[in-house]
Design an enzyme around this catalytic site. Structure first.
Site, short mmCIF file in Angstrom:
data_model
loop_
_atom_site.label_atom_id
_atom_site.label_comp_id
_atom_site.label_asym_id
_atom_site.label_seq_id
_atom_site.Cartn_x
_atom_site.Cartn_y
_atom_site.Cartn_z
N HIS A 151 51.96 44.51 37.51
CA HIS A 151 52.33 45.41 36.41
C HIS A 151 51.13 46.24 36.01
CE1 HIS A 151 50.77 43.51 32.60
NE2 HIS A 151 50.96 42.36 33.21
N ASP A 165 44.47 41.93 32.16
CA ASP A 165 45.94 41.92 32.12
C ASP A 165 46.47 43.34 31.94
OD1 ASP A 165 48.58 41.30 31.88
OD2 ASP A 165 48.42 40.49 29.85
N GLU A 191 56.14 45.66 31.81
CA GLU A 191 56.19 44.21 31.97
C GLU A 191 56.03 43.53 30.62
OE1 GLU A 191 54.52 40.08 32.57
OE2 GLU A 191 53.68 41.78 31.47
N GLU A 192 55.14 44.08 29.80
CA GLU A 192 54.83 43.44 28.52
C GLU A 192 56.01 43.50 27.54
OE1 GLU A 192 52.39 41.61 28.28
OE2 GLU A 192 50.68 42.35 29.43
N ASP A 248 49.31 39.15 38.69
CA ASP A 248 49.23 39.46 37.26
C ASP A 248 48.10 38.60 36.68
OD1 ASP A 248 49.62 40.00 34.60
OD2 ASP A 248 51.71 39.30 34.53
N HIS A 257 45.57 39.61 25.74
CA HIS A 257 46.38 40.41 24.81
C HIS A 257 45.59 40.86 23.57
CE1 HIS A 257 50.67 39.47 26.48
NE2 HIS A 257 49.85 40.02 27.37
N ASP A 312 37.01 39.34 43.52
CA ASP A 312 36.67 39.44 44.94
C ASP A 312 37.49 38.46 45.78
OD1 ASP A 312 35.38 40.11 47.25
OD2 ASP A 312 33.44 39.23 46.71
N ASP A 343 40.79 39.53 48.38
CA ASP A 343 40.78 39.15 49.80
C ASP A 343 42.02 38.32 50.16
OD1 ASP A 343 38.45 40.55 50.16
OD2 ASP A 343 37.14 38.79 50.10
N1 PHE Z 1 52.75 38.05 32.45
C1 PHE Z 1 51.83 37.62 31.45
C2 PHE Z 1 51.38 38.83 30.67
O1 PHE Z 1 51.31 39.91 31.20
C3 PHE Z 1 50.61 36.94 32.01
C4 PHE Z 1 50.93 35.78 32.87
C5 PHE Z 1 50.86 35.95 34.23
C6 PHE Z 1 51.27 34.58 32.34
C7 PHE Z 1 51.16 34.88 35.07
C8 PHE Z 1 51.54 33.49 33.14
C9 PHE Z 1 51.48 33.66 34.52
O2 PHE Z 1 51.09 38.74 29.51
ZN ZN Z 2 50.26 40.53 29.23
ZN ZN Z 3 50.23 40.52 32.68
#
Ligand code: PHE
Ligand code: ZN
Ligand code: ZN
Ligand code: CA
Length: 471
Positions: free
Chosen positions: A114, A126, A160-161, A189, A278, A293, A297
């Site tokens: 995302h 994030d 996504e959020e 993510d 967040h 890194d 990979d």
């Molecule tokens: N998707 C969540 C976010 O963007 C982060 C997350 C990723 C949580 C993978 C748990 C596992 O806030």
């Molecule tokens: Zn998030």
């Molecule tokens: Zn996320």
């Protein structure tokens, strides 16, 4: 023969290919995916946020700027890209979809991340981290000169959020036939958490070796992993809920690192994997470059391998068709021009499947066109455009051209007509036509079909199963 850059420990050099235990047949080991480049992408996301009120949140200018920038990078590398817009409670958002236009389109391997942040900060871990990693892997693949057996597609999801809105929109808007071609979706993510863990999604073990491939890969690099049950917390859930195999990795969010985890991964026990999760402090200072890194990979390893995986239905087609959606079975996807001609209307038969491009047939003065941009590799020695066409007409003449379809190539400001078919070429079965495109090698051109009718008596030009093949 391609000369490998290095031959590492436990790696055997045979006939120009690096054979690594655990790789699928025909796959070369992925190169080192550049952490310097991935970090530069994160700097770009930080700059975009800084210039746009400090975030890259849905409906705010920092999101659209992120999407436009990612798309431009992929366009420049030769990807066929789509900016897919959709609406959310916070305003319009966008997915960026990029497909490498080579390999068997019946077997699609996807990786995604995302691209949006929360509103409180720039979202660098994030999920600038996953976005940068997937982007850099896509760019590295394009530059590698690999010939993929399968079709690679990369997704950068919006919103996504807000609850996986972009990825859900994407999968829900795929025709069932297109969904069925997706063999695997890999999700990334949060992969550069400042106090990192090395988690592999445990979500979808059945019928999918990708989870175990990730574990094997990290183990081979001396990095221990733990399974994590991510539930519905990221975009792979949108794919999984439609039965598509998924896998992914994660370096941790608000959870606390235990002392056992600190013992095997380093970092600080009793502290969150990402204390800035967040928050406004999820900036360019909030990433661990070692984690980034190693993770990128791993993305490279998976993409290089699954690009060559044999899905068991025989050898891939010879000669790549450089056109996308060439038989129109995905509707108007990848084609531009007049809306309407690409149809599954049963008034005329498709040559294969149910969809085709039915140009004209109006019986009055009209013109319609459809086209698609295609890049003919400069390395090609020859290139052809082929198509199947069926022409029926209410005209009765045997000598006068009234209605036509022209096959054209648009090269910058120059349009060349390669062939013209008319009411005089009627045939109620499909006939194949092959036209030479060799002169366009090294160029990006648009191939298009332009129909034109006079004021009365319809002629229908029905086109199906198009192809541009370079050899
Ligand atoms: N998707 C969540 C976010 O963007 C982060 C997350 C990723 C949580 C993978 C748990 C596992 O806030
Ligand atoms: Zn998030
Ligand atoms: Zn996320
Ligand atoms: Ca068709």
């Amino acid at each position: 023969m391609r000369t490998p850059l290095y031959s590492g420990l436990g790696v055997v050099l045979v006939a120009g290919a690096l054979l690594v235990p655990g790789n699928v047949a025909g796959a070369v080991e992925s190169p080192d995916i550049s952490v310097t480049n991935a970090k530069a992408h994160l700097d770009q996301f930080q700059s975009i946020a800084t210039a746009n009120g400090g975030n890259r949140y849905t409906g705010r200018p920092g999101y659209k700027a992120s999407a436009d920038w990612v798309k431009a990078k992929l366009d420049a590398a030769g990807y066929a890209t789509t900016l897919q817009s959709f609406s959310t409670s916070a305003g319009t958002s966008y997915n960026v979809i990029a497909e490498w236009p080579h390999g068997d389109a019946n077997h699609v391997v996807m990786a995604g991340a995302h691209l949006d942040s929360v509103s409180s900060g720039p979202g660098i871990n994030d999920n600038g981290s996953g976005s940068a990693g997937v982007l850099e892997t896509a760019l590295a693949y394009a530059a590698s000169g690999q010939t993929p057996r399968n079709r690679l597609r990369f997704g950068f999801w919006g919103a996504e959020e807000l609850g996986l809105v972009g990825s859900r929109y994407y999968v829900n808007n795929l025709l069932a036939a297109e969904r069925a071609k997706i063999e695997l979706y890999l999700n990334f993510d949060m992969i550069a958490s400042p106090n990192p863990g090395y988690f592999v999604y445990d979500d979808n073990p059945a019928g999918n070796g990708a989870r175990d491939d990730l574990v094997t890969y990290f183990t081979g690099k001396g990095v221990q992993t733990e399974f994590v049950d991510v539930q519905g917390r990221s975009d792979h859930a949108a794919f999984r809920s439609l039965g598509i195999p998924t896998a992914g990795t994660f370096s941790g969010a608000e959870g606390t690192k235990s002392s056992a985890q600190a013992a095997k991964w380093g970092g600080t026990a009793g502290q969150a994997f990402d204390r800035c999760y967040h928050r406004s402090c999820d900036t360019i200072s909030n990433i661990d470059l070692t984690s980034l890194d190693r993770q990128i990979d791993a993305i490279g390893h998976m993409v290089w391998n699954y690009a060559q995986k044999d899905y068991g239905d025989g050898p891939p087609p010879t000669g790549d068709n450089l056109l996308l959606n060439p038989g129109f079975e995905s509707g108007a996807v990848n084609w531009t021009g007049t809306s309407g001609p690409i149809t599954n209307n049963s008034g005329r038969p498709a040559r294969t499947g149910t969809w085709k491009a039915w140009l004209q047939g109006n019986g009055r003065t009209t013109t319609e066109n459809i086209g698609q941009s295609v890049t003919i590799p400069s390395s090609a020695t020859a290139a052809t455009l082929s198509l199947w066409i069926r022409i029926d007409t209410a005209e009765t003449t045997n000598s006068t051209v009234y209605d036509t379809v022209r096959v054209q190539v648009v090269d910058g400001s120059t349009t060349t007509t390669l062939a013209t078919y008319s009411n005089l070429n009627r045939s109620t079965s499909y006939v194949q036509k092959t036209l030479d495109l060799t002169q366009y090698k090294g160029k990006t051109v648009t191939v298009r079909f332009v129909g034109q009718e006079d004021s009365s008596l319809q002629t229908s030009f029905v086109i199906d199963d198009t192809a541009v093949i370079a050899s």
